[in-house]
Design a protein around this motif. Structure first.
Motif, short mmCIF file in Angstrom:
data_model
loop_
_atom_site.label_atom_id
_atom_site.label_comp_id
_atom_site.label_asym_id
_atom_site.label_seq_id
_atom_site.Cartn_x
_atom_site.Cartn_y
_atom_site.Cartn_z
N ILE A 176 0.88 -1.17 0.00
CA ILE A 176 0.00 0.00 0.00
C ILE A 176 0.92 1.22 0.00
CG2 ILE A 176 -1.85 1.23 1.20
CD1 ILE A 176 -2.37 -1.49 2.69
N LEU A 177 0.93 1.97 -1.10
CA LEU A 177 1.95 3.02 -1.28
C LEU A 177 1.37 4.42 -1.47
CD1 LEU A 177 4.57 1.17 -3.54
CD2 LEU A 177 4.52 1.39 -1.05
N GLY A 178 0.05 4.54 -1.47
CA GLY A 178 -0.54 5.87 -1.65
C GLY A 178 -1.85 6.00 -0.90
N VAL A 179 -2.05 7.14 -0.22
CA VAL A 179 -3.29 7.41 0.50
C VAL A 179 -3.59 8.90 0.43
CG1 VAL A 179 -4.51 7.32 2.71
CG2 VAL A 179 -2.88 5.51 2.13
N ALA A 180 -4.84 9.24 0.15
CA ALA A 180 -5.27 10.64 0.18
C ALA A 180 -6.78 10.68 0.31
CB ALA A 180 -4.83 11.40 -1.06
N GLY A 181 -7.30 11.66 1.06
CA GLY A 181 -8.74 11.89 1.10
C GLY A 181 -9.26 12.15 -0.30
N ASP A 182 -10.55 11.89 -0.49
CA ASP A 182 -11.08 11.90 -1.85
C ASP A 182 -10.85 13.21 -2.61
OD1 ASP A 182 -12.94 13.29 -0.30
OD2 ASP A 182 -14.57 11.87 -0.65
N LEU A 233 -0.35 8.27 -6.82
CA LEU A 233 0.46 8.28 -5.60
C LEU A 233 1.16 6.93 -5.41
CD1 LEU A 233 -2.02 10.06 -3.16
CD2 LEU A 233 0.17 10.99 -3.96
N ALA A 234 0.39 5.85 -5.57
CA ALA A 234 0.96 4.52 -5.38
C ALA A 234 1.91 4.14 -6.51
CB ALA A 234 -0.17 3.48 -5.27
N GLY A 235 1.49 4.42 -7.75
CA GLY A 235 2.31 4.04 -8.90
C GLY A 235 3.62 4.80 -8.98
N SER A 236 3.58 6.09 -8.62
CA SER A 236 4.82 6.87 -8.66
C SER A 236 5.75 6.44 -7.53
CB SER A 236 4.51 8.37 -8.55
OG SER A 236 3.85 8.68 -7.33
#
Length: 496
Positions: free
Chosen positions: A237-243, A446-449
């Motif tokens: 899990i490499l990316g997290v952000a509010g919608d 976010l996750a892919g980068s």
């Protein structure tokens, strides 16, 4: 290297899982709605277990639909409904109460009490937010006060708090990681956005034990791995952000002055202010747009509680339409001589008014008013509210470009009629992108980068493509008359 990214988009009414390939094309999707729980007027809850099951189920189906193996997924990105609160048992992972949803108004009296104590300026200075039931802090305090034994158990370190992203990370990692990102933290009323840390003074005011809180990370960071038992392989899990923050990223609004608005259940307009933490004088919110590589980018945000939900009301409440796409065609048939205004304060009014006690109202009805006029009023309300936000943003931040171009996303933007009326009322161009899944795309980037398989910020921004630009066609006299009518309607609706 595996080239697929799984985006989990956990929204207010449904959960979606989307698989993107290395070229950022959607190759597999799944969506599942879940129950909306209304214990009493103004209260809105979700069952966290139902949300969890919807996440696992949609992810499994999306992977199957993409015809890939879980081992081919390089990373997971999570985006979520913000401000919704979950408290769970640290030992078992079981919630102690239903999730209290961002729309919920049960803590209005608490917020009023804090305001009367003169504390709102203190919260605003540190968090950029206002004292309103919308935000997480007072919801969390309510659970600790009302669930038997919860406050004592929290003080003993037995309970954990999180927004939906934190709850999902905990479950996905089988309790190994208790974390959130800076954007979700910035919406809790507990996080000092200037210092990027939980604020002890605010925690003391709301009597919230610090031990409950998750670790706050950058939006692109290592949040552990989803257990192999869930999908067939361990996935980082490499990316997290509010919608709304994920949508800002998905719209490639990386430069100060860029402006996006998402039209879903509610409407959320975000103006990138760069490194400037602009404290609003016009009752907007100052928030963290995103935090990457330890560097915080700020934004001004206007939150409108009811946008697409007004169309749902036409369908499910009044039953004058069978489906949302009918609304634009019906609005186009409305009598142009009638000026009907819907102020959709069904759960209060958000920015820039912040009137928790206001309720929906409709003005200008005649004997000839019918479904077409109601449909037009519901769609126009979105345009008027967006105009209110943009005007307030320009007053707050003098660097805002008077010739702002609005990038839009969300379910409502599929309606050409609505987007044209939005451009007319704003007197500004409105750009609809080719990829409408911008919230999921932002989480995926976010996750892919972070995984090293998607391009950096600058290169990603170059890939943003416009589908349609809507330019203003309404004459200035008509625009001014209609906006004046809207402002009069709002004045009559406000409770103070």
């Amino acid at each position: 290297m595996n080239g697929y990214v799984l985006a989990i988009d956990q929204g207010t009414t449904s959960t979606r899982a989307i698989i993107f390939d290395k070229n950022r094309k959607v190759v597999g999707t799944s969506q599942r709605e879940f129950q909306q729980i209304y214990p009493q007027s103004g209260w809105v809850e979700h069952d966290p277990e139902e949300i969890w099951q919807s996440v696992v189920g949609t992810c499994q189906i999306a992977i199957d639909n993409a015809r890939i193996e879980a081992g081919e997924v390089a990373a997971i990105g999570i985006t979520n409904q913000r401000e919704t609160v979950v408290v769970w048992d640290k030992a078992t992972g079981r919630p102690v109460h239903n999730a209290i949803v961002w729309q919920d108004r049960r803590t209005a009296a608490t917020c009023q009490k804090l305001k009367k104590q003169g504390l709102e300026k203190r919260f605003t200075r540190k968090t950029g937010l206002l004292l309103d039931p919308y935000f997480s802090g007072t919801k969390l305090a309510w659970i600790l006060d009302k669930v038997p034994g919860a406050r004592k158990r929290a003080a003993n370190g037995e309970l954990l708090f999180g927004t939906i992203d934190s709850f999902l990370i905990w479950r996905l990692t089988e309790g190994k990681v208790h974390a959130t990102d800076a954007t979700n933290a910035s919406r809790t009323l507990l996080f000092n956005i200037a210092r990027n840390e939980w604020d002890d003074e605010l925690l003391d005011i709301l009597r919230i034990p610090r031990a409950m809180l998750p670790e706050v990370k950058d939006c692109a960071a290592n949040y552990g791995s989803a257990a192999a038992s869930l999908f067939g392989a361990a996935i980082p899990i490499l990316g997290v952000a509010g919608d709304q923050h994920a949508a800002t990223i998905g719209q490639a609004c990386f430069e100060p002055g860029m402006f996006k608005s998402t039209y879903g259940t509610g409407c959320f307009a975000v103006l990138n202010t760069g490194s400037d933490m602009v404290l609003s004088k016009n009752r907007l919110l100052t928030t963290i747009a995103y935090r990457l590589n330890g560097k915080t980018t700020y934004a001004l945000e206007g939150s409108i509680f009811i946008a697409g939900a007004a169309v749902q009301w036409l369908r499910d409440g009044l039953k004058i339409i069978g489906s949302a796409p009918e609304t634009g065609k019906l609005a186009d048939q409305a009598d142009p001589s009638q000026e009907v205004y819907l102020v959709p304060a069904f759960v209060g009014l958000g920015a820039p008014h912040w009137d928790a006690e206001a309720r929906g109202a409709i003005y200008g009805l005649t004997r000839n008013s019918g479904p077409a006029e109601f449909a037009r009023a519901a769609l126009e309300a979105v345009s008027y509210q967006t105009r209110d936000l943009l005007d307030a943003m320009r007053k707050d931040w003098k660097s805002a470009d008077a010739k702002t171009v609005l990038r839009v996303d969300g379910g409502m933007v599929a309606s050409d009629w609505t987007m044209q009326r939005l451009a007319d009322i704003l007197d500004a161009p409105v750009d609809r992108p080719t990829i409408l899944e911008t919230t999921a795309l932002g989480a995926a980037w976010l996750a892919g980068s972070k995984a090293g398989i998607w391009p950096n910020r600058r290169e990603f921004a170059k890939t943003w493509e416009r589908d349609t630009r809507f330019t203003p066609k309404m004459d200035e006299k008509t625009r001014k008359r209609k906006i004046a009518g809207w402002k009069a309607a709002v004045r009559r609706t406000l409770t103070s």
